[in-house]
Design a protein around this motif. Structure first.
Motif, PDB file in Angstrom:
ATOM      1  N   ALA A  13       0.822  -1.382  -0.019  1.00 27.79           N
ATOM      2  CA  ALA A  13      -0.080  -0.010   0.014  1.00 27.79           C
ATOM      3  C   ALA A  13       0.854   1.216  -0.070  1.00 27.79           C
ATOM      4  O   ALA A  13       0.617   2.075  -0.769  1.00 27.79           O
ATOM      5  N   CYS A  14       1.854   1.198   0.861  1.00 29.38           N
ATOM      6  CA  CYS A  14       2.791   2.722   1.004  1.00 29.38           C
ATOM      7  C   CYS A  14       3.309   2.534  -0.329  1.00 29.38           C
ATOM      8  O   CYS A  14       3.633   3.932  -0.830  1.00 29.38           O
ATOM      9  N   ARG A  15       3.950   1.593  -0.908  1.00 31.35           N
ATOM     10  CA  ARG A  15       4.650   1.838  -2.040  1.00 31.35           C
ATOM     11  C   ARG A  15       3.769   2.299  -3.163  1.00 31.35           C
ATOM     12  O   ARG A  15       4.204   3.236  -4.223  1.00 31.35           O
ATOM     13  N   ALA A  16       2.509   1.769  -3.392  1.00 35.69           N
ATOM     14  CA  ALA A  16       1.521   2.394  -4.235  1.00 35.69           C
ATOM     15  C   ALA A  16       1.544   3.800  -4.291  1.00 35.69           C
ATOM     16  O   ALA A  16       1.344   4.702  -5.193  1.00 35.69           O
ATOM     17  N   ILE A  17       1.442   4.418  -2.892  1.00 32.20           N
ATOM     18  CA  ILE A  17       1.217   5.775  -2.797  1.00 32.20           C
ATOM     19  C   ILE A  17       2.516   6.443  -3.070  1.00 32.20           C
ATOM     20  O   ILE A  17       2.337   7.617  -3.816  1.00 32.20           O
ATOM     21  N   ASP A  18       3.743   6.116  -2.668  1.00 34.97           N
ATOM     22  CA  ASP A  18       4.837   6.533  -2.986  1.00 34.97           C
ATOM     23  C   ASP A  18       5.004   6.531  -4.619  1.00 34.97           C
ATOM     24  O   ASP A  18       5.317   7.451  -5.131  1.00 34.97           O
ATOM     25  N   ASP A  19       4.762   5.707  -5.509  1.00 35.42           N
ATOM     26  CA  ASP A  19       4.561   5.600  -6.862  1.00 35.42           C
ATOM     27  C   ASP A  19       3.974   6.709  -7.380  1.00 35.42           C
ATOM     28  O   ASP A  19       4.183   6.986  -8.705  1.00 35.42           O
ATOM     29  N   HIS A  20       2.783   7.323  -6.692  1.00 37.48           N
ATOM     30  CA  HIS A  20       1.744   8.085  -7.511  1.00 37.48           C
ATOM     31  C   HIS A  20       2.104   9.507  -6.764  1.00 37.48           C
ATOM     32  O   HIS A  20       1.145  10.422  -6.796  1.00 37.48           O
ATOM     33  N   SER A  21       3.104   9.668  -6.143  1.00 35.07           N
ATOM     34  CA  SER A  21       3.221  10.660  -5.477  1.00 35.07           C
ATOM     35  C   SER A  21       2.918  11.975  -5.997  1.00 35.07           C
ATOM     36  O   SER A  21       2.293  13.080  -5.489  1.00 35.07           O
ATOM     37  N   LEU A  22       3.528  12.377  -7.450  1.00 29.18           N
ATOM     38  CA  LEU A  22       3.191  13.559  -8.020  1.00 29.18           C
ATOM     39  C   LEU A  22       1.930  13.834  -8.377  1.00 29.18           C
ATOM     40  O   LEU A  22       1.290  14.921  -8.080  1.00 29.18           O
ATOM     41  N   GLN A  23       1.179  12.601  -9.063  1.00 27.58           N
ATOM     42  CA  GLN A  23      -0.237  13.143  -9.145  1.00 27.58           C
ATOM     43  C   GLN A  23      -0.963  13.162  -7.951  1.00 27.58           C
ATOM     44  O   GLN A  23      -2.192  13.967  -8.081  1.00 27.58           O
ATOM     45  N   LEU A  24      -0.626  12.505  -6.756  1.00 24.37           N
ATOM     46  CA  LEU A  24      -1.391  12.802  -5.648  1.00 24.37           C
ATOM     47  C   LEU A  24      -1.273  14.193  -5.427  1.00 24.37           C
ATOM     48  O   LEU A  24      -2.126  14.854  -4.824  1.00 24.37           O
ATOM     49  N   LYS A  25       0.127  14.830  -5.196  1.00 18.44           N
ATOM     50  CA  LYS A  25       0.145  16.139  -4.758  1.00 18.44           C
ATOM     51  C   LYS A  25      -0.642  17.255  -5.757  1.00 18.44           C
ATOM     52  O   LYS A  25      -0.909  18.284  -5.327  1.00 18.44           O
ATOM     53  N   GLU A  26      -0.595  16.759  -6.957  1.00 25.58           N
ATOM     54  CA  GLU A  26      -1.550  17.627  -8.081  1.00 25.58           C
ATOM     55  C   GLU A  26      -2.951  17.729  -7.611  1.00 25.58           C
ATOM     56  O   GLU A  26      -3.513  18.904  -7.714  1.00 25.58           O
ATOM     57  N   ILE A  27      -3.524  16.735  -6.968  1.00 28.39           N
ATOM     58  CA  ILE A  27      -4.944  16.963  -6.392  1.00 28.39           C
ATOM     59  C   ILE A  27      -4.824  17.909  -5.190  1.00 28.39           C
ATOM     60  O   ILE A  27      -5.746  18.753  -5.469  1.00 28.39           O
ATOM     61  N   GLY A  28      -3.914  17.854  -4.327  1.00 32.23           N
ATOM     62  CA  GLY A  28      -4.102  18.837  -3.432  1.00 32.23           C
ATOM     63  C   GLY A  28      -3.913  20.343  -3.895  1.00 32.23           C
ATOM     64  O   GLY A  28      -4.367  21.173  -3.597  1.00 32.23           O
ATOM     65  N   ASP A  29      -2.683  20.304  -4.790  1.00 27.01           N
ATOM     66  CA  ASP A  29      -2.586  21.816  -5.335  1.00 27.01           C
ATOM     67  C   ASP A  29      -3.738  22.258  -6.180  1.00 27.01           C
ATOM     68  O   ASP A  29      -3.933  23.274  -6.109  1.00 27.01           O
ATOM     69  N   LYS A  30      -4.240  21.343  -6.989  1.00 30.15           N
ATOM     70  CA  LYS A  30      -4.972  22.020  -7.889  1.00 30.15           C
ATOM     71  C   LYS A  30      -6.501  22.438  -7.124  1.00 30.15           C
ATOM     72  O   LYS A  30      -7.171  23.315  -7.367  1.00 30.15           O
ATOM     73  N   ILE A  31      -6.811  21.448  -6.044  1.00 31.89           N
ATOM     74  CA  ILE A  31      -8.016  21.857  -5.401  1.00 31.89           C
ATOM     75  C   ILE A  31      -7.685  22.999  -4.579  1.00 31.89           C
ATOM     76  O   ILE A  31      -8.529  24.048  -4.593  1.00 31.89           O
ATOM     77  N   TRP A  32      -6.503  23.079  -4.208  1.00 31.63           N
ATOM     78  CA  TRP A  32      -6.225  24.887  -3.345  1.00 31.63           C
ATOM     79  C   TRP A  32      -6.500  25.768  -4.197  1.00 31.63           C
ATOM     80  O   TRP A  32      -6.870  26.922  -3.836  1.00 31.63           O
ATOM     81  N   GLU A  33      -5.875  25.666  -5.579  1.00 36.76           N
ATOM     82  CA  GLU A  33      -5.621  26.619  -6.505  1.00 36.76           C
ATOM     83  C   GLU A  33      -7.192  27.176  -7.120  1.00 36.76           C
ATOM     84  O   GLU A  33      -7.283  28.203  -7.659  1.00 36.76           O
ATOM     85  N   ASN A  34      -8.152  26.058  -7.016  1.00 36.24           N
ATOM     86  CA  ASN A  34      -9.535  26.303  -7.324  1.00 36.24           C
ATOM     87  C   ASN A  34     -10.489  26.269  -6.243  1.00 36.24           C
ATOM     88  O   ASN A  34     -11.308  25.282  -6.179  1.00 36.24           O
ATOM     89  N   PRO A  35     -10.392  27.076  -5.193  1.00 40.87           N
ATOM     90  CA  PRO A  35     -11.544  27.073  -4.068  1.00 40.87           C
ATOM     91  C   PRO A  35     -12.958  27.183  -4.221  1.00 40.87           C
ATOM     92  O   PRO A  35     -13.280  27.887  -5.186  1.00 40.87           O
ATOM     93  N   GLU A  36     -13.706  26.203  -3.999  1.00 46.37           N
ATOM     94  CA  GLU A  36     -15.188  26.428  -4.256  1.00 46.37           C
ATOM     95  C   GLU A  36     -15.854  26.093  -2.773  1.00 46.37           C
ATOM     96  O   GLU A  36     -15.643  25.310  -1.965  1.00 46.37           O
ATOM     97  N   LEU A  37     -17.141  26.813  -2.879  1.00 48.61           N
ATOM     98  CA  LEU A  37     -17.884  26.533  -1.515  1.00 48.61           C
ATOM     99  C   LEU A  37     -18.624  25.387  -1.683  1.00 48.61           C
ATOM    100  O   LEU A  37     -18.925  24.905  -2.592  1.00 48.61           O
ATOM    101  N   GLY A  38     -19.397  25.034  -0.488  1.00 52.60           N
ATOM    102  CA  GLY A  38     -20.150  23.966  -0.342  1.00 52.60           C
ATOM    103  C   GLY A  38     -21.074  23.774  -1.205  1.00 52.60           C
ATOM    104  O   GLY A  38     -21.908  24.502  -1.713  1.00 52.60           O
ATOM    105  N   LEU A  39     -21.349  22.504  -1.966  1.00 50.11           N
ATOM    106  CA  LEU A  39     -22.278  22.139  -2.974  1.00 50.11           C
ATOM    107  C   LEU A  39     -22.026  22.584  -4.272  1.00 50.11           C
ATOM    108  O   LEU A  39     -23.094  22.529  -5.258  1.00 50.11           O
ATOM    109  N   LYS A  40     -20.954  23.497  -4.303  1.00 44.10           N
ATOM    110  CA  LYS A  40     -20.658  23.905  -5.670  1.00 44.10           C
ATOM    111  C   LYS A  40     -19.183  23.189  -6.163  1.00 44.10           C
ATOM    112  O   LYS A  40     -18.700  23.868  -6.680  1.00 44.10           O
TER     113      LYS A  40
END
Ligand SMILES: [Zn+2]
Ligand SMILES: [Zn+2]
Length: 402
Positions: A13-40
């Motif tokens: 499990a940990c290896r799979a997470i490490d193998d995708h660390s760049l794509q996973l970071k992108e999720i956090g970064d992109k959502i941060w860059e595009n803040p949206e209010l609840g239900l939107k």
């Protein structure tokens, strides 16, 4: 050996997470860059569901309960237990991801990827990832509960960024009320001194509740305002409106506090010969019902990264969360973990911390901790039984709520 098998699955499990660390970071970064209010949260919803579809999850329900909620599942053909991981992704007005929900989404997606890899390697479990919108406003998890989303789930988990590591934080139960006083319809005005004034009722209720504070436990909270006290001093108010929030660490304490506060509202109406309407907002966030079996397992896994929770007594009750409601449905955890900041959540400083590279490292460590905890719960049936027994005992009041 069971422990060898579990250790092996955790490594996968940990290896799979490490193998995708760049794509996973992108999720956090992109959502941060595009803040949206609840239900939107359409951007975050589409980003996450696309990520799951592209990373080996066959069953991705994009339309689930509300437009911006989702459900993703993966299962061994013969699952022995069903674990849910929850993602939040709504932001705050003006200050964006000042509660770090971009990192909750990233941690949830990362943990899910790890658990999926373990399932593919033989973990005998079922995983559901719930996308739960509007934690800051409407309480998306309440909609999911109403639809029975947690009916066949054995345990639920998520992590939340904070300024401290606190795996067992009390979150307060919260109820909000709107109270309207009006003149009694049957009151016939004969003389000027018989005029009724609903504002008097609001003032009396406000003062009675202020007096009640001296009998409250220090952990109880009451916040109130007069939302409508009239339009002009030369017009006698036809109605008055109060808005109140009540907050307590447990549901039992809420019942007690609500009873006392309702007496204040009712007696003010009697004293002023007004009528009273008390409306309760349906979106009642419950207190967190802790699960020590799960918290201890999470703590043991976090220790592998050197992350240790502050002592329980140092972790004062903070806000309220709709994860509280989930914790009354199934055994659940909602550990807080520290970003590299002293700033409180819901500040611009915390929003900055939620985008920093240092926060990435610890978020991924917490995601691995979630994945390892899920693996422990699925593979070790005696641990799952302890978690369920504790859940039932707390629910029926057989053990202390702490
Ligand atoms: Zn928040
Ligand atoms: Zn939050």
């Amino acid at each position: 050996m069971m422990t060898d098998r579990i250790d092996n699955l955790k490594t996968i499990a940990c290896r799979a997470i490490d193998d995708h660390s760049l794509q996973l970071k992108e999720i956090g970064d992109k959502i941060w860059e595009n803040p949206e209010l609840g239900l939107k949260e359409y951007y975050a919803h589409d980003l996450l569901t696309k990520f799951f579809s592209e990373h080996g999850f066959d069953d991705v329900e994009k339309s689930f309960v509300t437009d911006t909620a989702f459900r993703v599942t993966a299962s061994n053909p013969d699952p022995k237990a069903h674990v849910a991981v929850l993602c939040e992704y709504d932001a705050l007005p003006e200050i964006g991801h000042a509660c770090g929900h971009n990192l909750i989404a990233e941690a949830g997606a990362s943990a899910a990827l790890g658990i999926l890899a373990a399932i593919k390697a033989g973990l005998r479990g079922k995983l559901t990832v719930f996308g739960t919108p509007a934690e800051e406003s409407d309480g998306g998890k309440l909609f999911l509960i109403d639809k029975g989303a947690f009916k066949d789930v054995d345990a639920a988990m998520m992590v939340h960024p904070a300024a401290i590591n606190s795996f067992k934080t009390d979150y307060l139960s919260i109820k909000s009320f709107c109270i309207t006083y009006r003149k009694s319809a049957h009151h016939e005005l004969k003389d000027i001194w018989e005029k009724l004034n609903p504002l008097d009722a609001a003032i009396i209720a406000y003062n009675s509740i202020s007096a009640l504070r001296s009998k409250m436990r220090p952990t109880w909270r009451i916040h109130g305002i007069i939302a409508d006290g009239g339009v002009s001093p030369c017009v006698l108010p036809e109605k008055s409106v109060l808005k109140y929030y009540l907050r307590t660490p447990t549901e039992a304490e809420m019942i007690s506090l609500e009873e006392d506060v309702r007496k204040c509202f009712d007696s003010a109406a009697i004293a002023t010969n007004c009528t009273v309407e008390i409306e309760l907002d349906e979106g009642h966030y419950k207190s967190i019902q802790h699960n020590d079996a799960m918290i201890d397992t999470f703590s043991a896994n976090a220790k592998k990264f050197g992350i240790i929770s502050d002592p329980y007594d140092n972790c004062k009750p903070s806000g309220s969360t709709d994860m509280g409601n989930v914790s009354h449905e199934v055994p659940s955890i909602h550990p807080k973990y520290a970003l590299a900041t002293n700033a409180n959540i819901h500040t611009r400083e915390f929003a900055e911390a939620a985008a920093s590279d240092k926060s990435q490292i610890v978020t991924i460590q917490m995601a691995k901790t979630l994945a390892m905890t899920a693996i422990d719960l699925i593979e070790d049936s005696s641990l799952m039984k302890r978690a369920k027994d504790e859940f039932n005992e707390r629910k029926t009041g057989q053990v202390e709520t702490k």
